[in-house]
Write a protein that holds these residues in place. Structure first.
Motif, mmCIF file in Angstrom:
data_model
loop_
_atom_site.group_PDB
_atom_site.id
_atom_site.type_symbol
_atom_site.label_atom_id
_atom_site.label_comp_id
_atom_site.label_asym_id
_atom_site.label_seq_id
_atom_site.Cartn_x
_atom_site.Cartn_y
_atom_site.Cartn_z
ATOM 1 N N MET A 178 0.602 -1.164 -0.178
ATOM 2 C CA MET A 178 -0.057 -0.113 0.019
ATOM 3 C C MET A 178 0.931 1.401 -0.032
ATOM 4 S SD MET A 178 -3.247 0.882 0.105
ATOM 5 C CE MET A 178 -3.258 2.468 -0.530
ATOM 6 N N ALA A 179 0.703 1.957 -1.277
ATOM 7 C CA ALA A 179 1.666 3.370 -1.242
ATOM 8 C C ALA A 179 0.819 4.295 -0.358
ATOM 9 C CB ALA A 179 1.908 3.776 -2.486
ATOM 10 N N SER A 180 1.846 5.095 0.165
ATOM 11 C CA SER A 180 1.404 6.388 1.066
ATOM 12 C C SER A 180 2.290 7.291 1.149
ATOM 13 C CB SER A 180 0.539 6.022 2.209
ATOM 14 O OG SER A 180 1.541 5.475 3.255
ATOM 15 N N LYS A 181 1.920 8.362 1.646
ATOM 16 C CA LYS A 181 2.966 9.395 1.996
ATOM 17 C C LYS A 181 3.869 8.957 3.149
ATOM 18 C CE LYS A 181 0.405 13.613 0.539
ATOM 19 N NZ LYS A 181 -0.562 12.703 -0.022
ATOM 20 N N GLY A 182 5.170 9.262 3.099
ATOM 21 C CA GLY A 182 6.029 8.635 4.081
ATOM 22 C C GLY A 182 6.906 7.839 3.520
ATOM 23 N N TYR A 183 6.765 7.490 2.095
ATOM 24 C CA TYR A 183 7.907 6.541 1.519
ATOM 25 C C TYR A 183 8.980 7.308 1.327
ATOM 26 C CZ TYR A 183 4.871 2.114 1.155
ATOM 27 O OH TYR A 183 4.371 0.866 1.542
ATOM 28 N N ASN A 184 10.110 6.641 0.990
ATOM 29 C CA ASN A 184 11.098 7.300 -0.008
ATOM 30 C C ASN A 184 11.772 6.067 -0.558
ATOM 31 O OD1 ASN A 184 12.706 5.761 2.053
ATOM 32 N ND2 ASN A 184 12.964 7.442 3.520
#
Length: 223
Positions: free
Chosen positions: A174-180
């Motif tokens: 699940m992609a979301s803000k916070g990934y790098n």
């Protein structure tokens, strides 16, 4: 090849490769994305019950929601029966035979590590729990009472951070803000056979926006 791209920080190329293989799934709302991820998880489990699986998310609340979605759907499909409720380290949880769980703390006596996956064999009213540990190199049964060790939780979904040492046949991300870059690499390299990535338009404005989020350099986040 895509895994190598993720490792080298070439996230955009890696995501394009998965997108071309129809492994990237877009939904209008995050709730719909998670619901469809849970449905896909269960469909795959029914087709290949002996293959290991895990869903991954960045946020703890997303992990909790995914675990709950899968459990009630498994019960609805009669793939999971009733169980007993225990006070565990992350709060109250019902554990049933065939529940997938993961361990949250190292314990030498039980020979388990933080992030070890397992499947519940039995869980009685007195808090005695037996779990079939799914270590590829050392499959075994671990038994304990929750009064002495309660660092377990539902393991259908986990945070990407928690899953850094996990290897499964199939992963659902699940992609979301916070990934790098680093988090994207970890999430997209837990699988042996297959991985599917889910994202929503209420989280990202476009595929390119998600791409940019997952391409961020980790050292900038650390700074």
């Amino acid at each position: 090849n895509a895994t190598k791209m993720f490792a080298l920080g070439e996230v955009s190329k890696a995501l394009d490769a998965y997108n071309k293989e129809n492994k990237v799934h877009c939904y209008e709302k995050k709730g719909s994305a998670m619901a469809n991820m849970a449905i896909r998880y269960i469909e795959d489990r029914k087709k290949m019950p002996n293959e290991s699986q895990i869903m991954l998310a960045y946020k703890r609340e997303d992990v909790k929601e995914l675990n709950e979605q899968v459990r009630w759907r498994l019960k609805d499909h009669s793939l999971l029966g009733g169980g007993n409720e225990y006070v565990l380290s992350n709060g109250k949880r019902e554990l049933s035979p065939k529940d997938q769980v993961y361990f949250l703390r190292n314990n030498n006596e039980l020979d388990v590590k933080n992030g070890t996956l397992g499947e519940v064999i039995s869980a009685d009213k007195e808090g005695n729990i037996s779990i079939n540990v799914k270590d590829r190199e050392n499959a075994r049964v671990v038994s304990f009472n929750v009064d002495k060790y309660n660092y377990v939780d539902h393991g259908y979904a986990a945070t990407v951070h928690k899953a850094q040492g996990v290897t499964v046949d199939k992963a659902y991300v699940m992609a979301s803000k916070g990934y790098n870059q680093h988090i994207a690499y970890v999430a997209m390299s837990r699988h042996i056979k297959d991985v599917n990535l889910y994202w929503s338009k209420d989280e990202f404005s476009s595929f390119g926006d998600m791409n940019n989020q997952m391409s961020r350099e980790a050292r900038k986040d650390n700074a």
